[in-house]
Scaffold this motif. Structure first.
Motif, PDB file in Angstrom:
ATOM      1  N   GLU A 245       3.680  -3.226  -2.884  1.00 16.11           N
ATOM      2  CA  GLU A 245       3.129  -3.958  -1.727  1.00 16.11           C
ATOM      3  C   GLU A 245       1.639  -3.762  -1.552  1.00 16.11           C
ATOM      4  O   GLU A 245       1.036  -4.348  -0.659  1.00 16.11           O
TER       5      GLU A 245
ATOM      6  N   ARG B 194       0.052  -5.507   3.570  1.00 16.42           N
ATOM      7  CA  ARG B 194       1.164  -5.130   2.708  1.00 16.42           C
ATOM      8  C   ARG B 194       1.701  -6.395   2.067  1.00 16.42           C
ATOM      9  O   ARG B 194       2.110  -7.313   2.784  1.00 16.42           O
TER      10      ARG B 194
ATOM     11  N   GLU C 119       4.122  -8.062   1.119  1.00 14.61           N
ATOM     12  CA  GLU C 119       5.581  -8.182   1.138  1.00 14.61           C
ATOM     13  C   GLU C 119       5.983  -9.432   0.374  1.00 14.61           C
ATOM     14  O   GLU C 119       5.272 -10.434   0.431  1.00 14.61           O
TER      15      GLU C 119
HETATM   16 MG   LIG Z   1       7.774  -2.364   4.654  1.00 15.26          MG
END
Ligand SMILES: [Mg+2]
Ligand SMILES: O=C(C[C@H]1NCCC[C@H]1O)Cn1cnc2c(c1=O)CCCC2
Length: 497
Positions: free
Chosen positions: A87, A139, A141
């Motif tokens: 990430e 992050r 994702e």
């Molecule tokens: Mg997470």
């Protein structure tokens, strides 16, 4: 079109429409990133103000640390980053040139802050050290993004403390957890369950993780609201954060870290919204009251506007956030609709009748209650707004509790899960038992599994949300609902975001 074209029961479509038509969010062409418009950003500012006031009572000091991390630094605590490194976003170039070493954009700041902590902490007199920062976090994702709930860039606060004793650190973890419960309940009117994460759900870098979990009533999915971790001495040993204790012994500091993100706004939208759109808890509404003049041929417009302005000034003196919508290019009906979509807690209508009788017509957004009050009773509105907050909170608590069921065996468990409830069960606390429940519940789930980047995401499987702090004692002979071995704790299971 202006109106929201689906009911809340068509939940994900409803959510997408509400966040746009309430002018909270604007879309952006980088996937997973969204524009926070003023109507939504104001909510984050209220959360910041409220939480800052709370942590100030704990002598936490706000600061700011760099957002870039060298690979060397980031990998300092391998275990903690290992599970997450997919990430992490990296900067590799500037202009036409390559950086000689790539820099990570902060996904969290332990590895940025703790080398500095090591410099600042020499003696026990340098403890406790308590810092917090309000920043963005990145992050990358790959799960499907949802504005506020799961985004590739989000805003949060991260608090980090270092203590000379384990007891003091653990006390700090729970004090912060109580603050999170207050942010949700007192500000957002969202009920939460305080609990402890299981070993497999906790933050791997810490000793234990406490959490405030909520449950979205529309789909019974658990939502992690905020986490407060006891890190033990894991990071202080890694980063040499040690001090000379009062016996002149070298000792490693005991640490905590804790975070709350803009996901909290998503939870509030989901709990309180209705078919007409957003419903704002009064304490975080940019406008708590909107005044709408109802122009009429028998009514002198100038006098009506003066009356509205006078009422507005009275409300400002009562420290209320009020907006007078006297635009002449929109009809009253259009304005009613718009401010309802944006979730303004109270609308005051002033037409010929109200003008003549020196009163206002109150329309409450949350429960659509309508009534007249005299202008000299306008000071009641502060209490009325408080009552609205409390009523919203009570309603939300009932809806959350309706989604928590008990199960003593697998059959009952799956019945509840397939009715989109969370399930409180006795549990043996064995990780392999937890993994088996995750796997089996996914297989037997009625929910379709989603496919993202060629990976099947067991959307249907249940995971543990937390072991509630408030729970009955388990006696000798009481069995785990799944494996039948001696149970140790109650744990709450559910599908989650
Ligand atoms: Mg997470
Ligand atoms: O962030 C934390 C722990 C801690 N960080 C500070 C605030 C509280 C708490 O969330 C856990 N965590 C989650 N997600 C990631 C990381 C990570 O450490 C590191 C790499 C990228 C993704």
């Amino acid at each position: 079109t202006l109106a929201i074209t689906v009911k809340k029961s068509d939940f994900s479509e409803w959510y997408q429409q509400v966040i746009r038509k309430a002018e909270l969010i604007e879309y952006y062409d980088v996937s997973g990133c969204y524009i926070l418009r003023p109507w939504g950003y104001f909510i984050w500012e209220q959360i910041q103000r409220y939480f800052d006031d709370l942590i100030r009572t704990e002598d936490v000091e706000n600061s700011y640390f760099p957002m870039f991390i060298s690979a060397k630094h980031l990998n300092k605590e391998k275990e903690h980053v290992e599970g997450f490194k997919a990430e992490v976003a990296w900067v590799t170039k500037y202009g036409e040139s390559d950086l000689n070493e790539p820099l990570a954009i902060r996904p969290t700041s332990e590895t940025i802050m703790y080398p500095a902590f090591a410099k600042w902490v020499q003696s026990h007199r340098d403890l406790p050290l308590k810092v917090n920062q309000w920043t963005n976090i990145v992050r990358w994702e790959f799960k499907f993004p949802t504005p506020f709930i799961r985004t590739r860039e989000f805003l949060w606060q991260e608090g980090h403390t270092a203590h000379s004793t384990k007891e003091e650190a653990i006390k700090q973890v729970y004090t912060i957890l109580d603050f999170y419960e207050q942010v949700y309940g007192e500000l957002l009117a969202v009920p939460v369950i305080k609990g402890i994460k299981t070993e497999s759900e906790k933050f791997a870098g810490g000793d234990f993780t406490t959490t405030v979990e909520t449950i979205i009533p529309q789909n019974g999915r658990g939502l992690q609201g905020a986490t407060s971790h006891h890190l033990g001495q894991n990071f202080s040993k890694m980063f040499e954060i040690n001090f000379e204790d009062d016996k002149k012994q070298k000792a490693f500091a005991w640490q905590t870290s804790w975070g709350l993100t803009t996901r909290s706004i998503g939870a509030m939208i989901m709990f309180h919204g209705d078919d007409k759109g957003l419903v704002l808890p009064p304490r975080i509404a940019k406008y708590q009251i909107v005044i709408i003049p109802i122009i009429h041929k028998d009514l002198d417009e100038k006098q009506l506007n003066e009356r509205c302005e006078q009422i507005k000034q009275i409300l400002i003196k009562q420290k209320l956030r009020v907006h007078l919508d006297n635009r002449d290019n929109y009809s009253p009906g259009w304005k009613f609709n718009k401010w309802e979509q944006k979730g303004v807690p109270i609308r005051l209508e002033i037409g010929p009748g109200e003008f003549k009788n020196n009163e206002v017509r109150v329309v409450q957004r949350f429960d659509n209650k309508k009534y007249q009050i005299k202008i000299e009773e306008i000071n009641k509105l502060n209490q009325i707004l408080d009552n609205i907050h409390n009523a919203m909170f009570e309603k939300a608590k009932i809806e959350l509790n309706q989604r928590i069921k008990q199960a003593d065996n697998w059959k009952e468990f799956m019945i509840q899960l397939n009715q989109r409830n969370t399930i409180l069960t006795k549990w043996c606390e064995r990780q392999e038992c937890e993994q088996q429940v995750k796997g089996k519940s996914g297989m037997e789930s009625k929910e379709k599994d989603s496919e993202i980047n060629g990976q099947v995401q067991l959307t249907g499987s249940a995971k543990t949300l937390c072991m509630p702090l408030k729970q009955d004692e388990i006696k000798e002979g009481e069995k785990c609902f799944h494996c039948g071995q001696q149970a140790k704790r109650y744990v709450l299971w559910g599908r989650s975001y």
